[in-house]
Write a protein that holds these residues in place. Structure first.
Motif, PDB file in Angstrom:
ATOM      1  N   ILE A  12      11.106  27.571 -22.767  1.00 38.07           N
ATOM      2  CA  ILE A  12      10.246  27.185 -21.646  1.00 38.07           C
ATOM      3  C   ILE A  12      11.095  26.885 -20.418  1.00 38.07           C
ATOM      4  N   ARG A  13      10.517  27.157 -19.246  1.00 38.80           N
ATOM      5  CA  ARG A  13      11.211  26.869 -17.996  1.00 38.80           C
ATOM      6  C   ARG A  13      11.138  25.382 -17.647  1.00 38.80           C
ATOM      7  N   ASP A  14      10.019  24.755 -17.983  1.00 39.55           N
ATOM      8  CA  ASP A  14       9.769  23.375 -17.586  1.00 39.55           C
ATOM      9  C   ASP A  14       9.567  22.518 -18.826  1.00 39.55           C
ATOM     10  N   ARG A  15      10.375  21.457 -18.972  1.00 38.44           N
ATOM     11  CA  ARG A  15      10.289  20.590 -20.153  1.00 38.44           C
ATOM     12  C   ARG A  15       8.919  19.936 -20.303  1.00 38.44           C
ATOM     13  N   SER A  16       8.216  19.773 -19.205  1.00 35.58           N
ATOM     14  CA  SER A  16       6.903  19.131 -19.273  1.00 35.58           C
ATOM     15  C   SER A  16       5.883  19.994 -20.015  1.00 35.58           C
ATOM     16  N   SER A  17       6.214  21.270 -20.215  1.00 40.06           N
ATOM     17  CA  SER A  17       5.296  22.189 -20.903  1.00 40.06           C
ATOM     18  C   SER A  17       5.558  22.259 -22.406  1.00 40.06           C
ATOM     19  N   ALA A  18       6.452  21.407 -22.921  1.00 33.41           N
ATOM     20  CA  ALA A  18       6.848  21.485 -24.328  1.00 33.41           C
ATOM     21  C   ALA A  18       5.652  21.312 -25.261  1.00 33.41           C
ATOM     22  N   GLY A  19       4.731  20.391 -24.913  1.00 32.53           N
ATOM     23  CA  GLY A  19       3.567  20.164 -25.763  1.00 32.53           C
ATOM     24  C   GLY A  19       2.679  21.383 -25.858  1.00 32.53           C
ATOM     25  N   ARG A  62      -0.392  35.537 -22.881  1.00 35.64           N
ATOM     26  CA  ARG A  62      -1.458  34.581 -23.211  1.00 35.64           C
ATOM     27  C   ARG A  62      -0.972  33.136 -23.062  1.00 35.64           C
ATOM     28  N   MET A  63       0.270  32.905 -23.382  1.00 39.67           N
ATOM     29  CA  MET A  63       0.834  31.566 -23.258  1.00 39.67           C
ATOM     30  C   MET A  63       0.815  31.118 -21.789  1.00 39.67           C
ATOM     31  N   LYS A  64       1.147  32.047 -20.910  1.00 37.08           N
ATOM     32  CA  LYS A  64       1.132  31.731 -19.479  1.00 37.08           C
ATOM     33  C   LYS A  64      -0.299  31.524 -18.971  1.00 37.08           C
ATOM     34  N   ARG A  65      -1.201  32.393 -19.426  1.00 35.93           N
ATOM     35  CA  ARG A  65      -2.557  32.384 -18.896  1.00 35.93           C
ATOM     36  C   ARG A  65      -3.411  31.267 -19.497  1.00 35.93           C
ATOM     37  N   GLU A  66      -3.356  31.077 -20.816  1.00 38.69           N
ATOM     38  CA  GLU A  66      -4.237  30.128 -21.486  1.00 38.69           C
ATOM     39  C   GLU A  66      -3.667  28.724 -21.588  1.00 38.69           C
ATOM     40  N   TYR A  67      -2.316  28.608 -21.566  1.00 35.96           N
ATOM     41  CA  TYR A  67      -1.698  27.287 -21.735  1.00 35.96           C
ATOM     42  C   TYR A  67      -0.859  26.862 -20.539  1.00 35.96           C
ATOM     43  N   ASN A  68      -0.867  27.680 -19.498  1.00 34.47           N
ATOM     44  CA  ASN A  68      -0.128  27.355 -18.279  1.00 34.47           C
ATOM     45  C   ASN A  68       1.333  27.022 -18.591  1.00 34.47           C
ATOM     46  N   THR A  69       1.907  27.804 -19.489  1.00 31.08           N
ATOM     47  CA  THR A  69       3.285  27.579 -19.918  1.00 31.08           C
ATOM     48  C   THR A  69       4.119  28.799 -19.573  1.00 31.08           C
ATOM     49  N   ASP A  70       5.035  28.632 -18.631  1.00 28.37           N
ATOM     50  CA  ASP A  70       5.890  29.737 -18.209  1.00 28.37           C
ATOM     51  C   ASP A  70       7.117  29.774 -19.119  1.00 28.37           C
ATOM     52  N   VAL A  71       7.313  30.889 -19.804  1.00 32.59           N
ATOM     53  CA  VAL A  71       8.422  30.992 -20.745  1.00 32.59           C
ATOM     54  C   VAL A  71       9.415  32.065 -20.316  1.00 32.59           C
ATOM     55  N   VAL A  72      10.639  31.907 -20.772  1.00 34.89           N
ATOM     56  CA  VAL A  72      11.684  32.898 -20.552  1.00 34.89           C
ATOM     57  C   VAL A  72      11.952  33.563 -21.894  1.00 34.89           C
ATOM     58  N   SER A  73      11.916  34.884 -21.932  1.00 31.27           N
ATOM     59  CA  SER A  73      12.134  35.592 -23.196  1.00 31.27           C
ATOM     60  C   SER A  73      13.258  36.602 -23.036  1.00 31.27           C
ATOM     61  N   GLY A  74      13.858  36.947 -24.147  1.00 33.46           N
ATOM     62  CA  GLY A  74      14.947  37.920 -24.133  1.00 33.46           C
ATOM     63  C   GLY A  74      15.358  38.248 -25.551  1.00 33.46           C
ATOM     64  N   LYS A  75      16.409  39.012 -25.695  1.00 34.87           N
ATOM     65  CA  LYS A  75      16.884  39.394 -27.023  1.00 34.87           C
ATOM     66  C   LYS A  75      17.528  38.186 -27.705  1.00 34.87           C
ATOM     67  N   PRO A  76      17.295  38.025 -29.003  1.00 35.90           N
ATOM     68  CA  PRO A  76      17.925  36.914 -29.732  1.00 35.90           C
ATOM     69  C   PRO A  76      19.443  37.023 -29.703  1.00 35.90           C
ATOM     70  N   GLN A  77      20.082  35.864 -29.677  1.00 32.95           N
ATOM     71  CA  GLN A  77      21.538  35.826 -29.690  1.00 32.95           C
ATOM     72  C   GLN A  77      22.066  36.264 -31.055  1.00 32.95           C
ATOM     73  N   VAL A  78      23.078  37.109 -31.039  1.00 34.68           N
ATOM     74  CA  VAL A  78      23.687  37.560 -32.295  1.00 34.68           C
ATOM     75  C   VAL A  78      24.554  36.431 -32.846  1.00 34.68           C
ATOM     76  N   ASN A  79      24.371  36.118 -34.120  1.00 31.55           N
ATOM     77  CA  ASN A  79      25.133  35.038 -34.735  1.00 31.55           C
ATOM     78  C   ASN A  79      26.437  35.579 -35.321  1.00 31.55           C
ATOM     79  N   PHE A  80      27.440  35.629 -34.466  1.00 32.40           N
ATOM     80  CA  PHE A  80      28.751  36.070 -34.923  1.00 32.40           C
ATOM     81  C   PHE A  80      29.419  34.958 -35.733  1.00 32.40           C
ATOM     82  N   ARG A  81      30.491  35.292 -36.408  1.00 30.43           N
ATOM     83  CA  ARG A  81      31.346  34.329 -37.087  1.00 30.43           C
ATOM     84  C   ARG A  81      32.788  34.655 -36.723  1.00 30.43           C
ATOM     85  N   GLU A  82      33.650  33.684 -36.907  1.00 31.65           N
ATOM     86  CA  GLU A  82      35.074  33.899 -36.667  1.00 31.65           C
ATOM     87  C   GLU A  82      35.838  33.649 -37.964  1.00 31.65           C
TER      88      GLU A  82
END
Length: 228
Positions: A12-19, A62-82
């Motif tokens: 989420i962009r805004d912490r107030s939208s966590a609920g 739908r999250m933006k329209r019905e819950y007024n929650t602006d989210v940021v989406s993208g590809k999941p981070q690859v879990n590398f190991r060392e």
């Protein structure tokens, strides 16, 4: 294509939208069994998966329209190991004096790779003690192990967890007044970083296991596609 899931990371962009964010994800999962949500323990990202990109985009909209929650989406981070590819010695002293009792802890030993029978890096992280006598008080040995394991949670190459390493404690030194839990925990962390840099560290990429089921008449085409 019921088992063909596409994943996306979102926040989420805004912490107030966590609920509202939590309410929306809960409702969508109840309504649609193919829409799944989980928290990746390594990256701490919220991962959504579904039947395709369009499927996920609809729920994000739908999250933006019905819950007024602006989210940021993208590809999941690859879990590398060392891991490391060579053994290395360490001889590290943590010493701090700032008036009154200070901190003193010295650890010596080696960091070595753990390999599987196939010659690959093991998933294990091990701690061994080969000390003769009591140069380090026995009650402070667990502090050394804790410091090593904390340091192994974040490698110096890309910041991901380290695996396939063994920390062998061979010797050390302590002070009657200044040696304590914190001193030896920090000494172990410094020793790990010191040896890790000299042990030929490398990044491990994830290996995916893929199972394909197809009619016999398509076997040649499928194998050809995989080889490409």
């Amino acid at each position: 294509l019921a088992s063909c899931l596409v994943g996306s990371e979102m926040c989420i962009r805004d912490r107030s939208s966590a609920g509202n964010f939590s309410k929306a994800l809960g409702r969508f999962q109840r309504e649609d069994p193919t829409f799944r949500v989980h928290l990746d323990p390594d990256s701490n990202q919220t991962i959504i998966s579904g039947m395709g990109e369009l499927h996920l985009e609809i729920y994000i909209e739908r999250m933006k329209r019905e819950y007024n929650t602006d989210v940021v989406s993208g590809k999941p981070q690859v879990n590398f190991r060392e891991t490391i590819r060579a053994p290395a010695k360490f001889d590290y002293t943590h010493k701090k004096q700032s008036g009154g009792s200070g901190q003193f802890g010295k650890v010596q030993g080696r960091l070595e790779p753990i390999l599987t029978e196939a010659g690959l890096a093991s998933n294990d992280v091990e701690f061994e003690v080969e000390i003769v006598g009591n140069p380090i008080p026995p009650q402070l040995i667990p502090s050394v192990e804790n410091g090593f394991r904390e340091a192994a949670n974040s490698g110096s190459l890309v910041g991901h967890a380290v695996q396939g390493v063994r920390f062998v404690l061979e010797d050390g030194a302590s002070h009657v007044v200044d040696s304590n839990d914190v001193a030896f925990r920090l000494a172990a962390q410094g020793a790990f970083r010191q040896a890790y840099a000299q042990a030929d560290p490398t990044v491990l990429e994830p290996i995916m296991a893929v199972e394909i089921t197809a009619p016999t008449e398509f076997q040649g085409s499928v194998i050809g596609s995989i080889n490409k």
